[in-house]
Design a protein around this motif. Structure first.
Motif, PDB file in Angstrom:
ATOM      1  N   THR A  48      10.376  94.918   8.221  1.00 54.75           N
ATOM      2  CA  THR A  48      10.349  93.518   7.592  1.00 54.75           C
ATOM      3  C   THR A  48       8.893  92.962   7.449  1.00 54.75           C
ATOM      4  O   THR A  48       7.942  93.380   8.264  1.00 54.75           O
ATOM      5  N   ASN A  49       8.556  92.590   6.260  1.00 56.62           N
ATOM      6  CA  ASN A  49       6.999  92.409   6.182  1.00 56.62           C
ATOM      7  C   ASN A  49       6.533  91.106   6.911  1.00 56.62           C
ATOM      8  O   ASN A  49       7.410  90.213   7.115  1.00 56.62           O
ATOM      9  N   ILE A  50       5.373  91.228   7.403  1.00 57.77           N
ATOM     10  CA  ILE A  50       4.609  89.968   8.112  1.00 57.77           C
ATOM     11  C   ILE A  50       3.698  89.598   6.999  1.00 57.77           C
ATOM     12  O   ILE A  50       2.698  90.195   6.604  1.00 57.77           O
ATOM     13  N   HIS A  51       3.875  88.302   6.909  1.00 57.03           N
ATOM     14  CA  HIS A  51       2.855  87.678   5.803  1.00 57.03           C
ATOM     15  C   HIS A  51       2.356  86.077   6.431  1.00 57.03           C
ATOM     16  O   HIS A  51       2.654  85.675   7.414  1.00 57.03           O
ATOM     17  N   LEU A  52       1.580  85.489   5.640  1.00 53.57           N
ATOM     18  CA  LEU A  52       0.799  84.142   5.660  1.00 53.57           C
ATOM     19  C   LEU A  52       2.142  83.019   5.213  1.00 53.57           C
ATOM     20  O   LEU A  52       2.683  83.344   4.009  1.00 53.57           O
ATOM     21  N   CYS A  53       2.353  82.060   5.832  1.00 51.00           N
ATOM     22  CA  CYS A  53       3.207  81.196   5.376  1.00 51.00           C
ATOM     23  C   CYS A  53       2.705  79.676   6.035  1.00 51.00           C
ATOM     24  O   CYS A  53       2.121  79.616   6.940  1.00 51.00           O
ATOM     25  N   ASP A  54       3.197  78.702   5.307  1.00 47.41           N
ATOM     26  CA  ASP A  54       3.167  77.311   5.808  1.00 47.41           C
ATOM     27  C   ASP A  54       3.756  77.271   7.390  1.00 47.41           C
ATOM     28  O   ASP A  54       4.851  77.972   7.733  1.00 47.41           O
ATOM     29  N   TYR A  55       3.238  76.692   8.257  1.00 49.08           N
ATOM     30  CA  TYR A  55       3.806  76.456   9.504  1.00 49.08           C
ATOM     31  C   TYR A  55       5.092  75.645   9.598  1.00 49.08           C
ATOM     32  O   TYR A  55       5.086  74.664   8.812  1.00 49.08           O
ATOM     33  N   ASN A  56       6.120  76.147  10.175  1.00 47.17           N
ATOM     34  CA  ASN A  56       7.404  75.370  10.311  1.00 47.17           C
ATOM     35  C   ASN A  56       7.880  75.268  11.710  1.00 47.17           C
ATOM     36  O   ASN A  56       9.030  74.844  11.875  1.00 47.17           O
ATOM     37  N   GLY A  57       7.348  76.004  12.761  1.00 47.17           N
ATOM     38  CA  GLY A  57       7.725  75.863  13.987  1.00 47.17           C
ATOM     39  C   GLY A  57       8.949  77.005  14.409  1.00 47.17           C
ATOM     40  O   GLY A  57       9.279  76.908  15.176  1.00 47.17           O
ATOM     41  N   SER A  58       9.502  77.922  13.465  1.00 52.37           N
ATOM     42  CA  SER A  58      10.544  78.566  13.642  1.00 52.37           C
ATOM     43  C   SER A  58      10.324  79.787  14.454  1.00 52.37           C
ATOM     44  O   SER A  58       9.118  80.306  14.732  1.00 52.37           O
ATOM     45  N   GLY A  59      11.113  80.494  15.029  1.00 45.95           N
ATOM     46  CA  GLY A  59      11.081  81.576  15.753  1.00 45.95           C
ATOM     47  C   GLY A  59      10.129  82.872  15.110  1.00 45.95           C
ATOM     48  O   GLY A  59       9.606  83.744  15.695  1.00 45.95           O
ATOM     49  N   ALA A  60      10.461  82.862  13.904  1.00 47.42           N
ATOM     50  CA  ALA A  60       9.609  83.861  12.997  1.00 47.42           C
ATOM     51  C   ALA A  60       8.276  83.686  12.966  1.00 47.42           C
ATOM     52  O   ALA A  60       7.365  84.475  12.501  1.00 47.42           O
ATOM     53  N   GLN A  61       7.645  82.454  13.539  1.00 47.36           N
ATOM     54  CA  GLN A  61       6.098  82.174  13.696  1.00 47.36           C
ATOM     55  C   GLN A  61       5.748  82.278  15.025  1.00 47.36           C
ATOM     56  O   GLN A  61       4.506  81.952  15.234  1.00 47.36           O
ATOM     57  N   GLN A  62       6.482  82.399  15.811  1.00 43.23           N
ATOM     58  CA  GLN A  62       6.138  82.467  17.450  1.00 43.23           C
ATOM     59  C   GLN A  62       5.749  83.882  18.175  1.00 43.23           C
ATOM     60  O   GLN A  62       6.910  84.457  18.005  1.00 43.23           O
ATOM     61  N   TRP A  63       4.544  84.104  18.246  1.00 41.42           N
ATOM     62  CA  TRP A  63       4.436  85.312  18.708  1.00 41.42           C
ATOM     63  C   TRP A  63       4.118  85.269  20.247  1.00 41.42           C
ATOM     64  O   TRP A  63       3.209  84.764  20.717  1.00 41.42           O
ATOM     65  N   GLN A  64       4.937  85.993  20.947  1.00 43.64           N
ATOM     66  CA  GLN A  64       4.571  86.258  22.605  1.00 43.64           C
ATOM     67  C   GLN A  64       4.013  87.160  22.831  1.00 43.64           C
ATOM     68  O   GLN A  64       3.998  88.447  22.445  1.00 43.64           O
ATOM     69  N   SER A  65       3.047  87.302  23.778  1.00 43.73           N
ATOM     70  CA  SER A  65       2.080  88.187  24.412  1.00 43.73           C
ATOM     71  C   SER A  65       2.207  87.962  25.677  1.00 43.73           C
ATOM     72  O   SER A  65       2.192  87.173  26.414  1.00 43.73           O
ATOM     73  N   SER A  66       1.814  89.071  26.474  1.00 42.22           N
ATOM     74  CA  SER A  66       1.681  89.019  27.841  1.00 42.22           C
ATOM     75  C   SER A  66       0.621  90.242  28.333  1.00 42.22           C
ATOM     76  O   SER A  66       0.553  91.196  27.725  1.00 42.22           O
ATOM     77  N   ALA A  67      -0.037  89.723  29.256  1.00 38.56           N
ATOM     78  CA  ALA A  67      -0.904  90.736  29.780  1.00 38.56           C
ATOM     79  C   ALA A  67      -1.084  90.982  31.479  1.00 38.56           C
ATOM     80  O   ALA A  67      -1.262  89.855  31.757  1.00 38.56           O
ATOM     81  N   ILE A  68      -1.449  91.935  31.856  1.00 41.29           N
ATOM     82  CA  ILE A  68      -1.611  91.908  33.372  1.00 41.29           C
ATOM     83  C   ILE A  68      -3.159  92.620  33.438  1.00 41.29           C
ATOM     84  O   ILE A  68      -3.140  93.494  33.210  1.00 41.29           O
ATOM     85  N   ILE A  69      -3.860  91.876  33.829  1.00 39.35           N
ATOM     86  CA  ILE A  69      -5.207  91.945  33.895  1.00 39.35           C
ATOM     87  C   ILE A  69      -5.785  92.034  35.593  1.00 39.35           C
ATOM     88  O   ILE A  69      -5.310  91.040  36.105  1.00 39.35           O
ATOM     89  N   ALA A  70      -6.119  92.721  36.030  1.00 41.17           N
ATOM     90  CA  ALA A  70      -6.512  92.926  37.493  1.00 41.17           C
ATOM     91  C   ALA A  70      -8.068  92.316  37.802  1.00 41.17           C
ATOM     92  O   ALA A  70      -8.919  92.698  37.029  1.00 41.17           O
ATOM     93  N   TYR A  71      -8.148  91.399  38.633  1.00 41.25           N
ATOM     94  CA  TYR A  71      -9.384  90.786  39.006  1.00 41.25           C
ATOM     95  C   TYR A  71      -9.659  90.935  40.406  1.00 41.25           C
ATOM     96  O   TYR A  71      -8.910  90.878  41.262  1.00 41.25           O
ATOM     97  N   SER A  72     -10.996  90.994  40.967  1.00 37.35           N
ATOM     98  CA  SER A  72     -11.242  90.724  42.307  1.00 37.35           C
ATOM     99  C   SER A  72     -12.026  89.835  42.511  1.00 37.35           C
ATOM    100  O   SER A  72     -13.328  89.792  41.866  1.00 37.35           O
ATOM    101  N   ALA A  73     -11.943  88.860  43.380  1.00 37.21           N
ATOM    102  CA  ALA A  73     -12.913  87.845  43.734  1.00 37.21           C
ATOM    103  C   ALA A  73     -12.990  87.790  45.352  1.00 37.21           C
ATOM    104  O   ALA A  73     -11.978  87.923  46.100  1.00 37.21           O
ATOM    105  N   ALA A  74     -14.097  87.643  45.732  1.00 33.65           N
ATOM    106  CA  ALA A  74     -14.518  87.422  46.796  1.00 33.65           C
ATOM    107  C   ALA A  74     -15.691  86.387  47.274  1.00 33.65           C
ATOM    108  O   ALA A  74     -16.617  86.399  46.464  1.00 33.65           O
TER     109      ALA A  74
END
Length: 185
Positions: free
Chosen positions: A120-146
């Motif tokens: 299915t094509n991905i394109h530009l469209c007017d915002y309508n708030g639907s699930g077809a416009q909601q892009w989830q992402s997740s990342a696990i990044i390691a940091y060290s702090a002391a």
């Protein structure tokens, strides 16, 4: 002090809508290669990095970015892969789960017809708030702090962790040592 992820620590991650991933058709890195929806498979054709300017780089080739064809702001304008040049047709603003266009705030990355079929094509469209416009992402990044030890009396240290393109961060402390009556979290 902020922790800068920097070029050596780029975190590429899938972008998911409707339970599927944003994908480079055929894993081709040529200019004009279509961006589509596909079953998530963990390949580099489905991994993206958003830099501090809002460009979405492909893991297959850092110098290739998600681009709106011909800088069009029309509904249905195609989104494809193109050599990164930093124009507004390649800039995206992450607004929660929505990817707003740098050309027009009211335009977002959208799955055509909210169809979940592979290809299915991905394109530009007017915002309508639907699930077809909601892009989830997740990342696990390691940091060290002391903090430095030993530290002077009344030492105050705040550690700030930032991640370009993140709408939220989850922090996990596998080990946290505090000195009674001296350290506070």
């Amino acid at each position: 002090a902020s922790v800068d992820v920097g070029a050596a620590n780029r975190t590429y991650q899938p972008l998911k809508a409707l339970g599927k991933c944003m994908d480079v058709n055929g894993s081709n890195t040529g200019n004009g290669t279509n961006i589509q929806l596909w079953d998530c498979n963990g390949t580099d054709a489905q991994k993206w990095y958003m830099d501090s300017n809002g460009l979405l780089h492909s893991k297959m080739n850092y110098y290739k970015c998600i681009d709106v064809s011909n800088s069009s702001t029309a509904n249905g304008a195609n989104i494809h892969l193109w050599s990164c040049h930093g124009g507004n047709n390649q800039r995206w603003i992450k607004d929660g789960t929505f990817m707003r266009s740098g050309m027009d705030w009211n335009k977002v990355i959208d799955v055509s017809g909210a169809n979940t079929a592979n290809g299915t094509n991905i394109h530009l469209c007017d915002y309508n708030g639907s699930g077809a416009q909601q892009w989830q992402s997740s990342a696990i990044i390691a940091y060290s702090a002391a903090s430095p030890h030993t530290y002077p009396n009344y030492y105050d240290n705040t550690i700030t962790i930032t991640q370009a393109g993140a709408s939220s961060l989850k922090v996990h402390f596998p080990r946290l040592e505090v000195e009674t009556n001296y350290d506070y979290v």
